[in-house]
Design an enzyme around this catalytic site. Sequence first.
Site, PDB file in Angstrom:
ATOM      1  N   HIS A   1      23.856  13.572  56.318  1.00 41.74           N
ATOM      2  CA  HIS A   1      24.896  13.878  55.324  1.00 41.74           C
ATOM      3  C   HIS A   1      26.269  14.108  55.971  1.00 41.74           C
ATOM      4  O   HIS A   1      27.246  14.346  55.256  1.00 41.74           O
ATOM      5  CB  HIS A   1      24.512  15.110  54.510  1.00 41.74           C
TER       6      HIS A   1
ATOM      7  N   ASP B   1      14.700   9.192  53.929  1.00 46.85           N
ATOM      8  CA  ASP B   1      14.802  10.568  53.432  1.00 46.85           C
ATOM      9  C   ASP B   1      14.895  10.541  51.910  1.00 46.85           C
ATOM     10  O   ASP B   1      15.423   9.589  51.317  1.00 46.85           O
ATOM     11  CB  ASP B   1      16.048  11.221  54.020  1.00 46.85           C
TER      12      ASP B   1
END
Length: 439
Positions: free
Chosen positions: A112, A151
């Site tokens: 992220h 993910d």
Amino acid sequence: MLEAKNRLGIIFFPAFDWAISPTHPEREERLLYTQDQLREEGLFDIDGITEHKPDIATHEDVERVHFCLPDVTSVATKSHLISAGGAIKAARLVMEREEEKAFALVRPPGHHAMKFVHGNRGFCNINVEAVMVEHIRAHYGHRRVAIVDTDCHHGDGTQDIYWHDPDTLFISLHQDGRTLYPGTGFPMDLGGPNALGRTINIPLPPHTSDEGFLHVIDHVVRPILDDFKPDLVVNSAGQDNHFTDPITNMNFSARGYALLNEKLNPDIAVLEGGYSIQGALPYVNLGICLAMAGLDSSGVREPDYDPERLRQPQKVTDYIKSLSDRMRELYFNPPRSSLRGDMADGFFVRHKDIFYDTDGISESQVESVMVCDNCPGVLKIESWSSVNPLSVGIEIPITACERCHGKGLQLWEEAQVKGSYRYMQLINRKDGYCRQFGF
């Protein structure tokens, strides 16, 4: 005695001294249970499977990828540098042929973390995979790389870093952003004007199980990889699609993860998320290790695995099949209409607002990339946030053409004269150096 078909190096780093809080899902126990499980199962008694210690990423490794405000020390602890160093060690093992494959079981995660970094978002400070990929390119020559992010959360940081890079294919399989953080990663997000079709997002509905994930691998990911022909395949191996994960809504199993890796056949895997510390991670990581080593993983089962209970609804199956057809078409024929931004003086300009959920930071950006038929284009990002005033980052790509190289140096000189930026950073990949100034 068992012998691995593929020599596999496993790198462990649990980050004992770093956690968001003692009870936060992203804490050291994520890997300690896995480490115990792999030893109990005798994984390291298998000939050809070896444990290695991580390296430590340097500030130069981070600066090759990120614009960190005000500097690397302010956003990355030693634990983050060792996590990225674990991924770099995995790359070195493979690139120097000490191992055929490598799995970096490291934390904190990184997918992220975007090009600009003001703090922690989604438990991530620096992008571990990107630091590793650019270390490879700096030390072993330029490579075409495919990053397949499995993910459960969309890898928005990795997408942001490689949005304009035609030599990096980024594919993200994730729970639909309409139902889960970070709320991004939709089919029409296909990359920038110089790399259209090099970003592929496959948002899957809640309750997707083994059947759905493996269908996407067979019918979308493998055909795209076969066309792209990467020199390296990296699995951004988040494990929070597991049916026991406490913060997601998917029904993937440890056996499913193993089969996914058999089909994907990555050269390097790097751990991302996964927060079912006892119910999932030890079994999923065992399955992935066996699959990467080319060994039978059919006996890997979680204690509470029930395939009938986890069977995905027919409407989910139908949706995934339709989505798969669409995603293949979008890769092979990406529409220019997917680009969202404006043209100004040869640059494609877009505006972005970014929220750092972990640190509560709000950021705004103006991103400009030179439209170019010959290279990724020189990149300029003006960024300001609730913790840092207006700053600028300029990147000259490693494969920059003469025009973009010259334009990048010109933009850097103009930024220094302008006098309105608190921090200024230059990533000059073409000439192999970075510069930083603060006022």
